[in-house]
Design an enzyme around this catalytic site. Structure first.
Site, PDB file in Angstrom:
ATOM      1  N   CYS A  86       7.564  -3.238   3.249  1.00 28.64           N
ATOM      2  CA  CYS A  86       8.437  -4.109   2.453  1.00 28.64           C
ATOM      3  C   CYS A  86       9.868  -4.064   3.006  1.00 28.64           C
ATOM      4  CB  CYS A  86       8.352  -3.730   0.971  1.00 28.64           C
ATOM      5  SG  CYS A  86       8.882  -5.050  -0.159  1.00 28.64           S
ATOM      6  N   HIS A 196       2.274  -3.150  -0.159  1.00 26.78           N
ATOM      7  CA  HIS A 196       2.538  -1.726  -0.359  1.00 26.78           C
ATOM      8  C   HIS A 196       1.248  -0.896  -0.364  1.00 26.78           C
ATOM      9  CE1 HIS A 196       6.863  -1.809  -1.605  1.00 26.78           C
ATOM     10  NE2 HIS A 196       6.566  -3.065  -1.900  1.00 26.78           N
ATOM     11  N   GLU A 198       0.961   2.261  -0.150  1.00 26.76           N
ATOM     12  CA  GLU A 198       1.177   3.494  -0.914  1.00 26.76           C
ATOM     13  C   GLU A 198       0.932   3.300  -2.406  1.00 26.76           C
ATOM     14  OE1 GLU A 198       5.186   1.514  -1.411  1.00 26.76           O
ATOM     15  OE2 GLU A 198       3.505   1.495   0.007  1.00 26.76           O
TER      16      GLU A 198
END
Length: 231
Positions: A86, A196, A198
């Site tokens: 990002c 994302h 994660e």
């Protein structure tokens, strides 16, 4: 294997990335402040999402001048693994470590929701455990994720197999050229992506499809260094 998570003023996904490393591969991981000038200890450096320096001027435009960026460029040249997520992707673009630029989302709205990605290139340290053209569920959260490059640059990305992820056909959330969600360097060791991973490492979060990105990194590193397999 040693991981670093860079922290800029305004980073807000640094804890998420730190925990993702802990939970998926269990390797040593440190927060590294933007004033650091030595990254020689680390094998993989993650640039997390957020709003570095408040996104003044443009997203990532000020972060590219942080002291740590010289060391990051050196790490990239040495072939170390660099993952920009990002705002981290935006920083990689602004610093010239990846080609192209980010524009405002076509809708001019911040988009925050699950997104389906197609895995275009499995021949990278970040994607070796995915299947070619596999659809994976990785969330997005951005207002300026509309990836842009001119026709010549796009042709070069395609020729060098640098497009790693595309948004599922017909479900491009931001208007990015050629539905691009993530690209890598020519050497394959630097990856930038808007979604994302994660935030997709646990079923409690709605998807575990991001786990294999972190296990891919560790598996690739261990193969390169002759270490034992995960587990």
């Amino acid at each position: 294997m040693n991981f670093a998570v860079l922290v800029f003023p305004g980073s807000n996904c640094d804890i998420d990335c730190y925990k993702a490393v802990e939970d998926t591969v269990g390797q040593p991981v440190d927060y590294v402040w933007h004033t650091e000038t030595d990254l020689s200890k680390y094998d993989c450096i993650i640039i997390p999402g957020g709003f570095s320096y408040g996104d003044y001027l443009r997203c990532g435009a000020i972060a590219q001048f942080a002291p740590v960026m010289k060391a990051l460029r050196e790490a990239a040249e040495q072939g170390k693994y660099i993952l920009g997520i990002c705002n981290g992707f935006q920083i990689l673009l602004e610093s010239g470590l990846l080609p192209g630029a980010m524009l405002r989302n076509e809708s001019l709205k911040f988009r925050c929701h699950a997104a389906m990605l197609s895995v275009v290139n499995t021949d990278t340290p970040f994607t070796k455990e995915y299947k070619q053209d596999e659809l994976i569920n990785i969330p997005i959260a951005h207002g300026e994720g509309n990836y842009y490059c001119d026709e010549a640059a796009l042709a070069e990305l395609k020729a060098n197999n640098q497009i790693v992820f595309r948004y599922e056909a017909g479900n491009n959330p931001n208007g990015s050229v050629d539905d691009i969600a993530g690209i890598c360097s020519k050497g394959g060791n630097v990856l930038g992506m808007m979604p994302h991973p994660e935030r997709a490492v646990s079923a409690l979060l709605g998807s575990e499809d991001g786990k294999r990105m972190f296990t891919s990194i560790l598996s690739t590193w261990r193969e390169k260094h002759g270490a034992a397999a995960i587990g």
